[in-house]
Design a protein around this motif. Sequence first.
Motif, mmCIF file in Angstrom:
data_model
loop_
_atom_site.group_PDB
_atom_site.id
_atom_site.type_symbol
_atom_site.label_atom_id
_atom_site.label_comp_id
_atom_site.label_asym_id
_atom_site.label_seq_id
_atom_site.Cartn_x
_atom_site.Cartn_y
_atom_site.Cartn_z
ATOM 1 N N PHE A 58 31.530 4.295 -5.127
ATOM 2 C CA PHE A 58 30.260 3.720 -5.585
ATOM 3 C C PHE A 58 29.999 2.400 -4.852
ATOM 4 C CE2 PHE A 58 30.990 6.812 -8.729
ATOM 5 C CZ PHE A 58 29.852 6.993 -9.492
ATOM 6 N N THR A 59 28.753 2.183 -4.490
ATOM 7 C CA THR A 59 28.386 0.964 -3.774
ATOM 8 C C THR A 59 27.751 -0.095 -4.674
ATOM 9 O OG1 THR A 59 26.231 1.896 -3.193
ATOM 10 C CG2 THR A 59 28.039 2.213 -1.620
ATOM 11 N N GLN A 60 27.323 0.300 -5.882
ATOM 12 C CA GLN A 60 26.679 -0.670 -6.774
ATOM 13 C C GLN A 60 27.135 -0.423 -8.208
ATOM 14 O OE1 GLN A 60 22.486 -1.179 -6.089
ATOM 15 N NE2 GLN A 60 22.323 -2.944 -7.443
ATOM 16 N N PHE A 61 28.415 -0.705 -8.423
ATOM 17 C CA PHE A 61 29.002 -0.574 -9.753
ATOM 18 C C PHE A 61 29.406 -1.966 -10.232
ATOM 19 C CE2 PHE A 61 32.095 0.335 -13.014
ATOM 20 C CZ PHE A 61 31.560 1.459 -13.640
ATOM 21 N N ALA A 74 19.203 7.164 -15.132
ATOM 22 C CA ALA A 74 19.463 5.790 -14.695
ATOM 23 C C ALA A 74 19.317 4.813 -15.860
ATOM 24 C CB ALA A 74 18.497 5.410 -13.580
ATOM 25 N N HIS A 75 20.010 3.699 -15.749
ATOM 26 C CA HIS A 75 19.832 2.617 -16.719
ATOM 27 C C HIS A 75 18.447 2.008 -16.564
ATOM 28 C CE1 HIS A 75 23.830 1.972 -18.487
ATOM 29 N NE2 HIS A 75 24.337 2.347 -17.319
ATOM 30 N N ASN A 119 15.785 -3.029 -8.720
ATOM 31 C CA ASN A 119 16.424 -3.868 -7.700
ATOM 32 C C ASN A 119 16.254 -5.356 -7.959
ATOM 33 O OD1 ASN A 119 17.494 -1.843 -5.883
ATOM 34 N ND2 ASN A 119 15.376 -1.338 -5.407
ATOM 35 N N LEU A 120 15.572 -5.705 -9.042
ATOM 36 C CA LEU A 120 15.349 -7.126 -9.335
ATOM 37 C C LEU A 120 16.440 -7.669 -10.237
ATOM 38 C CD1 LEU A 120 11.489 -7.451 -9.843
ATOM 39 C CD2 LEU A 120 12.861 -8.211 -7.901
ATOM 40 N N LYS A 121 16.977 -8.808 -9.869
ATOM 41 C CA LYS A 121 18.072 -9.449 -10.611
ATOM 42 C C LYS A 121 17.653 -10.872 -10.970
ATOM 43 C CE LYS A 121 22.801 -10.525 -11.004
ATOM 44 N NZ LYS A 121 23.623 -10.776 -9.829
ATOM 45 N N ALA A 122 17.699 -11.173 -12.268
ATOM 46 C CA ALA A 122 17.371 -12.509 -12.762
ATOM 47 C C ALA A 122 18.610 -13.150 -13.356
ATOM 48 C CB ALA A 122 16.267 -12.442 -13.806
ATOM 49 N N ILE A 123 18.795 -14.450 -13.100
ATOM 50 C CA ILE A 123 19.897 -15.219 -13.673
ATOM 51 C C ILE A 123 19.302 -16.469 -14.309
ATOM 52 C CG2 ILE A 123 22.137 -16.306 -13.282
ATOM 53 C CD1 ILE A 123 22.326 -14.735 -10.666
ATOM 54 N N ARG A 124 19.556 -16.649 -15.608
ATOM 55 C CA ARG A 124 19.014 -17.815 -16.323
ATOM 56 C C ARG A 124 20.153 -18.781 -16.650
ATOM 57 N NH1 ARG A 124 15.037 -17.157 -21.467
ATOM 58 N NH2 ARG A 124 16.791 -15.948 -22.292
ATOM 59 N N LEU A 162 17.437 -7.404 -4.768
ATOM 60 C CA LEU A 162 18.672 -6.926 -4.144
ATOM 61 C C LEU A 162 18.427 -5.843 -3.106
ATOM 62 C CD1 LEU A 162 21.132 -6.754 -7.185
ATOM 63 C CD2 LEU A 162 20.689 -8.656 -5.628
ATOM 64 N N ALA A 163 17.277 -5.215 -3.133
ATOM 65 C CA ALA A 163 16.986 -4.168 -2.153
ATOM 66 C C ALA A 163 16.927 -4.739 -0.742
ATOM 67 C CB ALA A 163 15.677 -3.474 -2.501
ATOM 68 N N ILE A 164 16.477 -5.986 -0.620
ATOM 69 C CA ILE A 164 16.354 -6.602 0.694
ATOM 70 C C ILE A 164 17.216 -7.860 0.832
ATOM 71 C CG2 ILE A 164 14.044 -5.688 1.098
ATOM 72 C CD1 ILE A 164 12.922 -8.422 0.268
ATOM 73 N N ASP A 165 17.876 -8.258 -0.271
ATOM 74 C CA ASP A 165 18.631 -9.519 -0.276
ATOM 75 C C ASP A 165 19.862 -9.373 -1.173
ATOM 76 O OD1 ASP A 165 19.316 -12.223 0.000
ATOM 77 O OD2 ASP A 165 17.984 -12.854 -1.637
ATOM 78 N N ARG A 166 20.780 -8.484 -0.774
ATOM 79 C CA ARG A 166 21.969 -8.246 -1.592
ATOM 80 C C ARG A 166 22.858 -9.473 -1.690
ATOM 81 N NH1 ARG A 166 26.638 -6.892 1.288
ATOM 82 N NH2 ARG A 166 27.437 -5.385 -0.239
ATOM 83 N N GLY A 167 22.720 -10.421 -0.757
ATOM 84 C CA GLY A 167 23.494 -11.651 -0.787
ATOM 85 C C GLY A 167 22.890 -12.740 -1.648
ATOM 86 N N GLU A 168 21.762 -12.449 -2.310
ATOM 87 C CA GLU A 168 21.086 -13.388 -3.207
ATOM 88 C C GLU A 168 20.896 -14.755 -2.544
ATOM 89 O OE1 GLU A 168 22.427 -12.156 -7.629
ATOM 90 O OE2 GLU A 168 24.094 -12.328 -6.216
ATOM 91 N N THR A 169 20.248 -14.740 -1.402
ATOM 92 C CA THR A 169 20.020 -15.972 -0.641
ATOM 93 C C THR A 169 18.622 -16.530 -0.818
ATOM 94 O OG1 THR A 169 19.346 -14.709 1.315
ATOM 95 C CG2 THR A 169 21.685 -15.245 1.116
ATOM 96 N N ILE A 170 17.670 -15.707 -1.259
ATOM 97 C CA ILE A 170 16.270 -16.132 -1.355
ATOM 98 C C ILE A 170 15.797 -15.987 -2.794
ATOM 99 C CG2 ILE A 170 13.921 -15.783 -0.497
ATOM 100 C CD1 ILE A 170 15.190 -14.367 1.949
ATOM 101 N N ASP A 171 15.626 -17.109 -3.471
ATOM 102 C CA ASP A 171 15.134 -17.117 -4.847
ATOM 103 C C ASP A 171 13.618 -16.933 -4.825
ATOM 104 O OD1 ASP A 171 14.498 -17.576 -7.495
ATOM 105 O OD2 ASP A 171 15.223 -19.651 -7.550
ATOM 106 N N ILE A 172 13.142 -15.827 -5.397
ATOM 107 C CA ILE A 172 11.700 -15.516 -5.368
ATOM 108 C C ILE A 172 11.034 -15.771 -6.718
ATOM 109 C CG2 ILE A 172 11.950 -13.863 -3.489
ATOM 110 C CD1 ILE A 172 11.830 -11.612 -5.610
#
Length: 462
Positions: free
Chosen positions: A64-67, A381-382, A402-407, A422-432
Amino acid sequence: MKVILTVLFFLLLSTQVVLLAQKQKPNIIFILSDDLGYGDLGCYGSTQISTPNIDALAKSGTKFTQFYAGSTVCAPSRASLMTGLHTGHVSIRGNGEVPLAATDSILPQYLHQAGYKNGLVGKWGLGQTGTTGVPEKKGWDFFAGLLHHVEGHFQKPDSAWKLLNETTTRIKIPENQYSNEWFTSQAKIFIQENQSNPFFLYLAYTLPHAELVVPKAAMQPYLTEDGASKFGQEKGHPIGQHYGAQAFPKAAYAAMVSQMDEYIGQIVAYLKEQKLYDNTIIVFTSDNGTHKEGGRTNQDIQFFNSSGGLRGAKRDLYEGGIRVPFIVSWKGKIKPGTINQHIGALWDILPTFNEIAGVTVKPPTDGISMIKALKGKKQLAHNLLYWEFYEGGFKQAILQNNLKAIRFYKGTTPIRTELYDLAIDRGETIDIAAQNEQKVKLMEALMNRERTTSSNPLFQIK
């Protein structure tokens, strides 16, 4: 007499049918590493750490690549695995002296209903003696290992725990033996004793968690001929700290991963020797991301690419803290060498194993059975995945599509929410977040919905 013999014949036949049906149920072995990074295995891209046996499991099954782990530290992650609940609902939401509650029904208790014998070997961390979480109260038929997570910090303990006469009892283990070597021998004993019935073995190694103390044989491939680290000059971890001294943290960490790989190879070989491999599911994963302890640093993580190009590590809710390797090998059921892009989490294991075992009770769970995904079929899917964490200030994270939010919080007050695609920024480098205010509000509302207030003062926002 003829009637009696006929009745006895049919009773014997029905018993044999039941035993045969039980044996046809697959054995399940769930192997959990401790603080292994997403990128620390050869099959996940490592070029510096040798893991041929784990790589072979991936070749024989699916990778699995995204577990995701249940949490970013061990206790809540393991509680999530056992209960099928995420950290917004589970009773243990952080490390500490908190046992599973009496009302927590966990995986081995459900598997008992389907005729499984349950063995726990290695680090437990969910209840000490005299508590509601001690192994004998939670469905384990066999236990050999360590009760408290701090016991697992030391690689050569002088004692461990074993379930004797239905009571968890402290015992001596062989002098100077590495704990994970002992775990492996105990796992073989459990397998040998349970060949006549389906079994579930939860094998929880304490590798590669610090302390970074390793057998000479495991260390040797990572040293030069003159006994130095093959990774160049290293900054050693000094004596007198919580964890034992280590002159070569990089070499020791790599050796610990390879040491665990060797033990896993022994387990697979033993299954084949006992003619059990063909009817055994083997799962391998980690409880959270890689660590920075015992002399290991951020630079070491970057050196090995231990987080696999992901941001963060253990204790972060960024991907490097919670995305973990996940491999399943199941002969005849899973197409060998497949790469699985299904998004899952440790709280999916309980419903998955229950369905495989034929458990009819439907427990409360945040998880979804992954059997279809394992077999390469279209899988439900979840809608979302949720995490919360308490050390260093309260934090929440949610993944939807693919959207990930951290509060992040300061005290009881939310101070910012970051948003990543995460679809285009798996390294979480660009906060949108600034460009997607409405989406941020929606994700924050979902966080509020997913979190049930804990009754434990340790797991409250404060």
